[in-house]
Design an enzyme around this catalytic site. Structure first.
Site, PDB file in Angstrom:
ATOM      1  N   GLY A 100     -31.223 113.738 -72.057  1.00 43.30           N
ATOM      2  CA  GLY A 100     -31.137 113.041 -71.193  1.00 43.30           C
ATOM      3  C   GLY A 100     -29.719 112.016 -70.948  1.00 43.30           C
ATOM      4  CD  GLN A 105     -28.363 107.206 -68.721  1.00 45.32           C
ATOM      5  OE1 GLN A 105     -28.155 108.321 -68.589  1.00 45.32           O
ATOM      6  NE2 GLN A 105     -28.786 106.189 -69.614  1.00 45.32           N
ATOM      7  CB  CYS A 145     -33.769 104.596 -70.348  1.00 42.77           C
ATOM      8  SG  CYS A 145     -31.900 104.158 -69.494  1.00 42.77           S
ATOM      9  CG  LEU A 146     -29.313 107.308 -73.913  1.00 42.31           C
ATOM     10  CD1 LEU A 146     -28.939 108.782 -74.262  1.00 42.31           C
ATOM     11  CD2 LEU A 146     -29.753 107.409 -75.853  1.00 42.31           C
ATOM     12  CG  HIS A 187     -35.176 108.480 -66.497  1.00 40.32           C
ATOM     13  ND1 HIS A 187     -35.958 108.082 -67.228  1.00 40.32           N
ATOM     14  CD2 HIS A 187     -33.652 108.809 -67.012  1.00 40.32           C
ATOM     15  CE1 HIS A 187     -34.970 107.136 -67.971  1.00 40.32           C
ATOM     16  NE2 HIS A 187     -33.922 107.021 -67.781  1.00 40.32           N
ATOM     17  CD  GLU A 188     -31.076 111.253 -67.829  1.00 38.45           C
ATOM     18  OE1 GLU A 188     -30.398 110.509 -67.053  1.00 38.45           O
ATOM     19  OE2 GLU A 188     -31.521 110.737 -68.531  1.00 38.45           O
ATOM     20  CG  HIS A 191     -30.130 107.392 -65.042  1.00 33.12           C
ATOM     21  ND1 HIS A 191     -29.852 105.650 -65.542  1.00 33.12           N
ATOM     22  CD2 HIS A 191     -30.828 107.670 -66.103  1.00 33.12           C
ATOM     23  CE1 HIS A 191     -30.715 105.449 -66.153  1.00 33.12           C
ATOM     24  NE2 HIS A 191     -31.005 107.065 -66.824  1.00 33.12           N
TER      25      HIS A 191
HETATM   26  C1  QAP Z   1     -34.670 110.272 -70.301  1.00 33.50           C
HETATM   27  O1  QAP Z   1     -33.760 109.359 -72.231  1.00 33.50           O
HETATM   28  C2  QAP Z   1     -36.283 110.231 -70.591  1.00 33.50           C
HETATM   29  O2  QAP Z   1     -34.629 103.829 -76.378  1.00 33.50           O
HETATM   30  C3  QAP Z   1     -34.036 110.660 -71.750  1.00 33.50           C
HETATM   31  O3  QAP Z   1     -32.350 103.086 -78.342  1.00 33.50           O
HETATM   32  C4  QAP Z   1     -36.793 109.654 -71.187  1.00 33.50           C
HETATM   33  O4  QAP Z   1     -33.147 110.340 -74.173  1.00 33.50           O
HETATM   34  C5  QAP Z   1     -37.390 111.314 -69.572  1.00 33.50           C
HETATM   35  C6  QAP Z   1     -33.150 107.240 -76.391  1.00 33.50           C
HETATM   36  C7  QAP Z   1     -38.114 110.010 -71.911  1.00 33.50           C
HETATM   37  C8  QAP Z   1     -38.337 111.715 -70.264  1.00 33.50           C
HETATM   38  C9  QAP Z   1     -38.874 111.175 -71.262  1.00 33.50           C
HETATM   39  C10 QAP Z   1     -34.023 105.932 -76.185  1.00 33.50           C
HETATM   40  C11 QAP Z   1     -32.581 106.640 -77.744  1.00 33.50           C
HETATM   41  C12 QAP Z   1     -33.010 107.818 -75.622  1.00 33.50           C
HETATM   42  C13 QAP Z   1     -33.764 104.936 -76.726  1.00 33.50           C
HETATM   43  C14 QAP Z   1     -33.537 109.587 -73.159  1.00 33.50           C
HETATM   44  C15 QAP Z   1     -32.846 104.377 -78.507  1.00 33.50           C
HETATM   45  C16 QAP Z   1     -32.258 105.817 -78.701  1.00 33.50           C
HETATM   46  C17 QAP Z   1     -33.546 108.220 -74.510  1.00 33.50           C
HETATM   47 CO    CO Z   2     -31.861 106.706 -68.743  1.00 33.10          CO
END
Ligand code: QAP
Ligand code: CO
Length: 223
Positions: A100, A105, A145-146, A187-188, A191
């Site tokens: 997401g 972001q 989270c990215l 979550h999104e 943001h």
């Molecule tokens: C949000 O998060 C989310 O730490 C989206 O080093 C996360 O795509 C929603 C990511 C979990 C529901 C459950 C995170 C990539 C990606 C990192 C992501 C990383 C590389 C996170």
């Molecule tokens: Co995020």
């Protein structure tokens, strides 16, 4: 234990997003940059200019960047620039890889988010001006989270939600979501109002996250 986990292998260098053969051109909107043919296979929506795939990678803001606190404005115009932004957001999200990404972001303060929680990465979803109109139950999920790379922590959220939003063409859509999709949408959407998953942690854990990120950046900078 603190409940905050860290995956060292996920560490990422800020400027390392671009491989050496990829030259980012800052003059173009949304950091358009050219990839060689190797990048094409991984490109879900490559545009060709003079036979070269024109790919877009957006720079992702990282915590504690104050721009992540900006409240997004509703989208009112569905033009080519919006389509290009949506495509670039998908490319950035899939490349990360992530499930997401909110416009906030990538420093665009519009109520827009993209997601794909499918295993095969073939269920792209675009939510414009999303509103949660019903919610039910609760679930705990270990989120990442990215914008907070390498940090994962448990967050409690609604288990089932009903969301009204517009699609990429401005057509209304209603989405019934549960489980991971429901977590991801919530979550999104956070943001878009300047909220991050680390805000749900205690101030002590949040400070630990901030220090871990600083440490990661220091070791990445001297690598
Ligand atoms: C949000 O998060 C989310 O730490 C989206 O080093 C996360 O795509 C929603 C990511 C979990 C529901 C459950 C995170 C990539 C990606 C990192 C992501 C990383 C590389 C996170
Ligand atoms: Co995020």
């Amino acid at each position: 234990m603190t409940g905050v986990s860290e995956r060292k292998s996920r560490n990422r260098v800020d400027s390392g997003r671009f491989a050496s053969h990829i030259a980012p051109s800052a003059q173009l909107p949304y950091n358009f940059c050219r990839f060689d043919a190797g990048g094409l296979a991984a490109a879900p929506a490559a545009t060709f200019v003079r036979n070269l795939p024109l790919m877009s990678q957006l720079t992702i803001l990282e915590y504690p960047d104050p721009r992540l606190r900006t409240k997004a404005q509703p989208v009112v115009v569905f033009d080519a620039a919006l389509q290009a932004l949506i495509d670039a957001m998908f490319e950035t999200m899939y490349a990360a890889p992530g499930i997401g990404l909110a416009a906030t972001q990538v420093n665009v303060h519009k109520q827009l988010l993209v997601l794909d929680v499918s295993e095969e990465k073939n269920r792209p979803l675009v939510l414009v001006n999303p509103r949660i109109v019903a919610q039910d139950g609760s679930q705990t999920y270990q989120e990442g989270c990215l914008s907070v790379p390498g940090i994962y922590a448990d967050v409690d959220r609604a288990d089932r939600i009903t969301v009204e939003a517009l699609d990429r063409n401005g057509q209304p859509q209603q989405i019934e979501a549960e489980g991971l999709l429901a977590v991801c949408i919530q979550h999104e959407m956070d943001h878009l109002v300047g909220k991050l998953f680390v805000d749900y942690l205690s101030p002590l854990k949040r400070d630990l996250v901030r220090r871990k990120l600083e440490k990661q950046r220091r070791s990445a900078a001297q690598a």
